[in-house]
Design a protein around this motif. Structure first.
Motif, PDB file in Angstrom:
ATOM      1  N   GLU A 193       0.813  -1.212   0.000  1.00  0.00           N
ATOM      2  CA  GLU A 193       0.000   0.000   0.000  1.00  0.00           C
ATOM      3  C   GLU A 193       0.851   1.268   0.000  1.00  0.00           C
ATOM      4  OE1 GLU A 193      -2.413  -0.366   3.451  1.00  0.00           O
ATOM      5  OE2 GLU A 193      -3.645  -2.001   2.656  1.00  0.00           O
ATOM      6  N   MET A 194       2.159   1.131  -0.242  1.00  0.00           N
ATOM      7  CA  MET A 194       3.035   2.288  -0.210  1.00  0.00           C
ATOM      8  C   MET A 194       2.648   3.342  -1.247  1.00  0.00           C
ATOM      9  SD  MET A 194       5.238   2.273   2.221  1.00  0.00           S
ATOM     10  CE  MET A 194       6.490   3.426   1.692  1.00  0.00           C
ATOM     11  N   VAL A 195       2.112   2.911  -2.373  1.00  0.00           N
ATOM     12  CA  VAL A 195       1.723   3.852  -3.420  1.00  0.00           C
ATOM     13  C   VAL A 195       0.238   4.194  -3.342  1.00  0.00           C
ATOM     14  CG1 VAL A 195       1.099   2.199  -5.225  1.00  0.00           C
ATOM     15  CG2 VAL A 195       2.151   4.393  -5.862  1.00  0.00           C
ATOM     16  N   HIS A 196      -0.489   3.542  -2.418  1.00  0.00           N
ATOM     17  CA  HIS A 196      -1.901   3.838  -2.205  1.00  0.00           C
ATOM     18  C   HIS A 196      -2.055   4.627  -0.915  1.00  0.00           C
ATOM     19  CE1 HIS A 196      -3.698   1.215  -5.334  1.00  0.00           C
ATOM     20  NE2 HIS A 196      -2.581   0.546  -5.175  1.00  0.00           N
ATOM     21  N   ILE A 197      -2.947   5.570  -0.916  1.00  0.00           N
ATOM     22  CA  ILE A 197      -3.192   6.357   0.290  1.00  0.00           C
ATOM     23  C   ILE A 197      -4.661   6.760   0.305  1.00  0.00           C
ATOM     24  CG2 ILE A 197      -2.590   8.579  -0.753  1.00  0.00           C
ATOM     25  CD1 ILE A 197      -1.230   9.276   1.949  1.00  0.00           C
ATOM     26  N   GLY A 198      -5.261   6.712   1.468  1.00  0.00           N
ATOM     27  CA  GLY A 198      -6.664   7.073   1.578  1.00  0.00           C
ATOM     28  C   GLY A 198      -6.918   8.519   1.188  1.00  0.00           C
ATOM     29  N   PHE A 199      -8.086   8.786   0.674  1.00  0.00           N
ATOM     30  CA  PHE A 199      -8.435  10.133   0.223  1.00  0.00           C
ATOM     31  C   PHE A 199      -8.831  11.029   1.398  1.00  0.00           C
ATOM     32  CE2 PHE A 199     -11.973  12.985  -0.895  1.00  0.00           C
ATOM     33  CZ  PHE A 199     -11.320  13.842  -1.781  1.00  0.00           C
ATOM     34  N   ASP A 200      -9.576  10.481   2.351  1.00  0.00           N
ATOM     35  CA  ASP A 200     -10.188  11.296   3.397  1.00  0.00           C
ATOM     36  C   ASP A 200      -9.175  12.051   4.246  1.00  0.00           C
ATOM     37  OD1 ASP A 200     -12.489  10.225   2.443  1.00  0.00           O
ATOM     38  OD2 ASP A 200     -12.792   8.811   4.083  1.00  0.00           O
ATOM     39  N   ARG A 201      -8.181  11.339   4.739  1.00  0.00           N
ATOM     40  CA  ARG A 201      -7.258  11.930   5.719  1.00  0.00           C
ATOM     41  C   ARG A 201      -6.483  13.132   5.165  1.00  0.00           C
ATOM     42  NH1 ARG A 201      -2.571   8.194   8.234  1.00  0.00           N
ATOM     43  NH2 ARG A 201      -1.344   9.743   9.377  1.00  0.00           N
ATOM     44  N   ALA A 241      -5.778   6.500 -15.609  1.00  0.00           N
ATOM     45  CA  ALA A 241      -4.388   6.112 -15.858  1.00  0.00           C
ATOM     46  C   ALA A 241      -3.564   6.146 -14.574  1.00  0.00           C
ATOM     47  CB  ALA A 241      -3.768   7.035 -16.910  1.00  0.00           C
ATOM     48  N   VAL A 242      -3.806   7.154 -13.735  1.00  0.00           N
ATOM     49  CA  VAL A 242      -3.089   7.238 -12.455  1.00  0.00           C
ATOM     50  C   VAL A 242      -3.500   6.081 -11.548  1.00  0.00           C
ATOM     51  CG1 VAL A 242      -2.759   8.610 -10.366  1.00  0.00           C
ATOM     52  CG2 VAL A 242      -2.804   9.729 -12.591  1.00  0.00           C
ATOM     53  N   GLY A 243      -4.791   5.728 -11.552  1.00  0.00           N
ATOM     54  CA  GLY A 243      -5.247   4.585 -10.769  1.00  0.00           C
ATOM     55  C   GLY A 243      -4.605   3.290 -11.226  1.00  0.00           C
ATOM     56  N   LEU A 244      -4.458   3.108 -12.539  1.00  0.00           N
ATOM     57  CA  LEU A 244      -3.790   1.913 -13.072  1.00  0.00           C
ATOM     58  C   LEU A 244      -2.318   1.902 -12.681  1.00  0.00           C
ATOM     59  CD1 LEU A 244      -3.932  -0.631 -14.818  1.00  0.00           C
ATOM     60  CD2 LEU A 244      -3.530   0.804 -16.826  1.00  0.00           C
ATOM     61  N   PHE A 245      -1.693   3.067 -12.718  1.00  0.00           N
ATOM     62  CA  PHE A 245      -0.296   3.198 -12.299  1.00  0.00           C
ATOM     63  C   PHE A 245      -0.137   2.768 -10.842  1.00  0.00           C
ATOM     64  CE2 PHE A 245       2.720   5.916  -9.993  1.00  0.00           C
ATOM     65  CZ  PHE A 245       3.907   5.605 -10.631  1.00  0.00           C
ATOM     66  N   GLN A 246      -1.065   3.206  -9.979  1.00  0.00           N
ATOM     67  CA  GLN A 246      -1.040   2.809  -8.569  1.00  0.00           C
ATOM     68  C   GLN A 246      -1.135   1.296  -8.416  1.00  0.00           C
ATOM     69  OE1 GLN A 246      -4.251   5.567  -7.064  1.00  0.00           O
ATOM     70  NE2 GLN A 246      -2.919   5.566  -5.291  1.00  0.00           N
ATOM     71  N   ALA A 247      -2.044   0.680  -9.153  1.00  0.00           N
ATOM     72  CA  ALA A 247      -2.263  -0.760  -9.031  1.00  0.00           C
ATOM     73  C   ALA A 247      -1.019  -1.543  -9.419  1.00  0.00           C
ATOM     74  CB  ALA A 247      -3.450  -1.183  -9.896  1.00  0.00           C
ATOM     75  N   VAL A 248      -0.378  -1.146 -10.516  1.00  0.00           N
ATOM     76  CA  VAL A 248       0.803  -1.867 -11.004  1.00  0.00           C
ATOM     77  C   VAL A 248       1.965  -1.727 -10.024  1.00  0.00           C
ATOM     78  CG1 VAL A 248       2.534  -1.961 -12.844  1.00  0.00           C
ATOM     79  CG2 VAL A 248       0.123  -1.671 -13.420  1.00  0.00           C
ATOM     80  N   ILE A 249       2.218  -0.506  -9.563  1.00  0.00           N
ATOM     81  CA  ILE A 249       3.315  -0.278  -8.611  1.00  0.00           C
ATOM     82  C   ILE A 249       3.032  -0.975  -7.287  1.00  0.00           C
ATOM     83  CG2 ILE A 249       4.658   1.449  -7.380  1.00  0.00           C
ATOM     84  CD1 ILE A 249       5.142   1.375 -10.391  1.00  0.00           C
ATOM     85  N   GLY A 250       1.764  -0.952  -6.843  1.00  0.00           N
ATOM     86  CA  GLY A 250       1.397  -1.637  -5.601  1.00  0.00           C
ATOM     87  C   GLY A 250       1.632  -3.131  -5.691  1.00  0.00           C
ATOM     88  N   LEU A 251       1.287  -3.731  -6.838  1.00  0.00           N
ATOM     89  CA  LEU A 251       1.528  -5.158  -7.052  1.00  0.00           C
ATOM     90  C   LEU A 251       3.022  -5.462  -6.995  1.00  0.00           C
ATOM     91  CD1 LEU A 251       0.509  -7.997  -7.838  1.00  0.00           C
ATOM     92  CD2 LEU A 251       0.698  -7.285 -10.237  1.00  0.00           C
ATOM     93  N   PHE A 252       3.822  -4.597  -7.599  1.00  0.00           N
ATOM     94  CA  PHE A 252       5.278  -4.781  -7.569  1.00  0.00           C
ATOM     95  C   PHE A 252       5.803  -4.756  -6.138  1.00  0.00           C
ATOM     96  CE2 PHE A 252       9.408  -2.625  -7.234  1.00  0.00           C
ATOM     97  CZ  PHE A 252      10.217  -3.545  -7.890  1.00  0.00           C
TER      98      PHE A 252
END
Length: 294
Positions: free
Chosen positions: A222-230, A265-276
């Motif tokens: 989840e290093m490349v994912h971050i919640g929106f609310d906070r 595209a940014v969401g797809l970028f997040q998914a790929v980097i997160g998987l890595f």
């Protein structure tokens, strides 16, 4: 399947949920490769290939949001990740049952408060001119601290609020792991004259190790994912240099600007980097500790 058809029938609902709400929407990823027009729809929008990604990588705000996402997640990993571990160990050492139950309830409560309400509390407590903390500081003759308007103080506030909101709830998993430790180990250590600290070091922490490693691997993913609310609720224009993260960038591009291709595209970028990151963390864990999730 015929013998246990009831169990398979019970699985039908969650499987249908994942198919309808997780797998079918994956088709929307094609928006990242199209010049998406809301009125033409996904099928009829013009295919542009990787042009959207080239546009993203030319945007300065994108690199700022990626940097901030990694920075905030890394700081959360350093400070927030150990907090529930420490709390779980402390609660496990409490012998007064009623005090332990009250403490757990108090620690769990922030998890059930929405970030919108937390944001209101933060501004009431830490606002520069009207916040409770700065009012007290002014009474004792200390200058007001810009907790929410200076980027460095904001970073400190962001981390403290995150730990307060999540640490108590995170202890549940570790307390569950502690219940699986054989009590005879503690009794044997007691007979041998081991102190509480030594029992924590040689029994409690090793017993929690598999759970800690599993959650650490998932956290790395989840290093490349971050919640929106906070970051959105606590952040403001004065600290955007630190508060602008990928999720708020997607919000601005997608909902505010209507540029759905860039947002996808940014969401797809997040998914790929997160998987890595998940695969890499799992590989390193298996090589060093012989434990992993895959």
């Amino acid at each position: 399947m015929m013998r246990y058809w009831q169990l398979y029938a019970m699985l039908a609902c969650p499987i249908a949920f994942f198919i309808v709400f997780k797998y079918i929407p994956m088709y929307g990823v094609t928006i990242a490769f199209k010049d998406f027009n809301f009125f033409q729809g996904i099928m009829k929008s013009k295919w542009v290939g990787l042009e959207t990604f080239r546009e993203i990588f030319r945007m300065k705000d994108f690199y700022t949001s990626v940097r901030n996402t990694f920075m905030l997640n890394f700081l959360d990993l350093i400070f927030s990740f150990p907090a529930p571990i420490i709390l779980a160990i402390m609660l496990n050492e409490v012998r007064v049952v009623w005090f332990k139950k009250i403490s757990q309830t108090i620690l769990y409560l922030p998890h059930f408060i929405s970030w919108i309400i937390i944001g209101g509390i933060v501004y009431q407590v830490f606002a520069t001119h009207s916040g409770l903390v700065n009012e007290v500081l002014r009474i004792v003759g200390i200058h007001a601290i810009p907790f929410l308007s200076d980027k460095h103080y904001w970073l400190f506030t962001y981390l403290v609020i995150g730990i307060w909101q999540s640490a108590g709830w995170g202890t549940i998993i570790y307390l569950a792991a502690l219940t699986g430790i054989n009590k005879e180990l503690y009794e044997a250590a007691e007979v041998d004259g081991a102190s509480r600290l030594k029992k924590i070091r040689y029994i409690t922490l090793p017993g929690m190790k598999p759970t800690i490693i599993t959650l650490l691997i998932l956290k790395m993913g989840e290093m490349v994912h971050i919640g929106f609310d906070r970051p959105f609720v606590i952040g403001n224009i004065m600290v955007r240099e630190y508060s602008e993260v990928i999720s708020t960038f997607v919000y601005r591009m997608g909902l505010q600007s209507g540029n759905y291709s860039i947002a996808t595209a940014v969401g797809l970028f997040q998914a790929v980097i997160g998987l890595f990151f998940v695969i890499a963390a799992n590989y390193i864990s298996k090589k060093t500790t012989d434990q992993g999730i895959i």
